[in-house]
Write a protein that holds these residues in place. Sequence first.
Motif, PDB file in Angstrom:
ATOM      1  N   SER A 141      -1.021  -2.650   4.065  1.00  0.00           N
ATOM      2  CA  SER A 141      -2.448  -2.820   3.836  1.00  0.00           C
ATOM      3  C   SER A 141      -2.763  -4.253   3.423  1.00  0.00           C
ATOM      4  O   SER A 141      -3.696  -4.878   3.945  1.00  0.00           O
ATOM      5  N   MET A 163      -1.240   5.598  -2.531  1.00  0.00           N
ATOM      6  CA  MET A 163      -0.603   5.002  -1.352  1.00  0.00           C
ATOM      7  C   MET A 163       0.868   4.756  -1.639  1.00  0.00           C
ATOM      8  O   MET A 163       1.251   4.452  -2.774  1.00  0.00           O
ATOM      9  N   GLN A 217      -9.703   8.192  -0.340  1.00  0.00           N
ATOM     10  CA  GLN A 217      -8.281   7.836  -0.358  1.00  0.00           C
ATOM     11  C   GLN A 217      -7.674   7.941   1.036  1.00  0.00           C
ATOM     12  O   GLN A 217      -6.915   7.055   1.466  1.00  0.00           O
ATOM     13  N   THR A 230      -8.844   5.114   3.251  1.00  0.00           N
ATOM     14  CA  THR A 230      -8.135   3.882   2.904  1.00  0.00           C
ATOM     15  C   THR A 230      -6.767   3.834   3.560  1.00  0.00           C
ATOM     16  O   THR A 230      -6.375   2.819   4.154  1.00  0.00           O
ATOM     17  N   LYS A 231      -6.035   4.939   3.469  1.00  0.00           N
ATOM     18  CA  LYS A 231      -4.684   4.982   4.041  1.00  0.00           C
ATOM     19  C   LYS A 231      -4.713   4.909   5.564  1.00  0.00           C
ATOM     20  O   LYS A 231      -3.897   4.210   6.173  1.00  0.00           O
ATOM     21  N   LEU A 238       1.022   0.202   0.902  1.00  0.00           N
ATOM     22  CA  LEU A 238       0.455  -0.905   0.119  1.00  0.00           C
ATOM     23  C   LEU A 238       0.808  -2.254   0.726  1.00  0.00           C
ATOM     24  O   LEU A 238      -0.048  -3.143   0.855  1.00  0.00           O
ATOM     25  N   PRO A 251      -4.841   2.029  -5.760  1.00  0.00           N
ATOM     26  CA  PRO A 251      -4.075   2.361  -4.550  1.00  0.00           C
ATOM     27  C   PRO A 251      -2.605   2.645  -4.830  1.00  0.00           C
ATOM     28  O   PRO A 251      -1.952   3.337  -4.037  1.00  0.00           O
ATOM     29  N   VAL A 310      -8.734  -2.063  -1.043  1.00  0.00           N
ATOM     30  CA  VAL A 310      -9.667  -1.370  -1.939  1.00  0.00           C
ATOM     31  C   VAL A 310     -10.485  -2.356  -2.757  1.00  0.00           C
ATOM     32  O   VAL A 310     -11.589  -2.031  -3.214  1.00  0.00           O
TER      33      VAL A 310
END
Length: 421
Positions: free
Chosen positions: A55, A47, A380, A383-384, A52, A43, A390
Motif C-alpha cells: 500500500s 492489514m 477496511q 482500503t485493502k 501495508l 491500518p 489511510v
Amino acid sequence: MAKKWGIRALLLFGVYALAMYYYIFHNGSGDIPAALKGTVADPHVFMSGRELYLSEEYSKIKNFLFFVATPFEWLVYLFILITGLSLAFERWIPLQNKWAILQSAVYVFLLSLLTFIVFFPLEFFRYVLSKNYGISTQSFNSWMRDNVIDFWVNFGMTVVIVTVLYWLINKSTKKWWFNAWLLMIPFSIFLMFIQPVVIDPLYNDFYPLTNKDLETKILSLAEQANIPTEHVYEVNMAEKTNALNAYVTGIGSNARIVLWDTTLNRLSENEILFIMAHEMGHYVEKHIYFGIAGYLLTMLIGLWLTARLMPWIIIHFGRVLKIKRLNAIHSLPLFLLITSFLLFVSSPLSNYISRYQETRADLYAIELVDDPEAAISTFQELTKAGLSEVNPPLLVKWFRYSHPTMLERISKVANEIGKEE
C-alpha cells in the motif's frame, strides 16, 4: 526564441518533478496520529505486513505519477505550439474554408492521435503497475480495447465541441465564452442523461442485480429513504480489477445505482447494504444536482478566465507559440493547456466540496442502516482491496482525494459508536 522557451520549460518541469519526488517519497508524512494507533482506524490493525508495504509503495508511485502527468500534459501542448506542429496540422486540412465540422475532425484527429501516442507509454506503465500490485486483472487486449473506445468517444465529443467553440469565437471574440457556456448546459445534461445507457455499456456489461434477495433488501432501504427506484444494477468488473466500488450515475429516468461484482463477491450483505445506503445518501442530499450546478458554475468561471488569458497570451507570446489569431483552430492546444491548468489549480476546492458530500453520505448511511460495525469493516475492506493510503500527505489529499481519507472515515464512525456507548 522557441528553443529557449523549450529548454526553460523542460528545466522547470525537471525541477518540479524532483521537488514532488522528494515530497512524496521522502517527507515522512502520512503517519498515524498517536491517539489512533491500535484502533480500528490504524491500518496495522486490519492489514497484513505485506499489504501495508504494498500500500505504501503503490500509493507513493501513483501519487508521483499524478503530480507529474498533468504538468507533462501542459509541456506537450506547449511543444506542439512552439514547434509549429499545431499550425502544420491546420494547413494539412483538406477543403479549407468549407465544411467546418470536417476541418475540425481532421485537426482534432491529428492532435488526438499525436497526444495518444505521446501519453501511451505513461498509460501503459500505469496499467503494468496496477497489474504488478494485484489491483488490475485486465488482459492487455481488453485494456487496449478500452483505450481505443476512449479515443473514439473523446474524439467524437471533441469534434462537436471544437466545431461549435470556434464557430462562436468567429462570431464574437468577446462574448464567445458566455455563449459557449450557455450551449454547454444542455449538452452536459444530455451527456449525463445518456451516459448510463449509451456510453458506459461500451466498456462493460450492466444488468439488474442477480441476487434478488439482496435486491429486495436494497429496495426496502430505498423505500425508507423515499427513493423511487425499481432496480439495482451490477457490472462485471472482476475481469478487469480486484478493487471495490459502487456509485450513482445518470439523471432523471436514466439514474442508476450500480454495484461492481467485485463488491458483491467480497463484501458481506451488511457491508453491501451500508454501501447502498451511502449511495442513497447522495440521492437524498441531492448531491447529483448540486454537482451539476457546481460543474456549470466552474465551467462559467473557467471559460471566462480562458477568454481573458488566451488573447493576452497571443498578443504577448503569439510569435513564439506560432499562433496567428485567436479564432484559428491551431490555437486549440493553448485553450487545452489553459483549461487543464485551471482544472488542476481548482481541484483542491472541488475535492473539498466532494469530501464534505461524501461525509454527509456516510453519516446518512450510518443512520439508515444503524450498523456502524459494518461501516468500519466496509472501509477496511475498501482500503485493502485498493491498497489505499489511510492518511496521505496533505498535498495528495488536497489534489487527489474526492473522498475523505479512510483514517477520517473510520475514526468518525468509531467516534459515533463511542458517543452511543
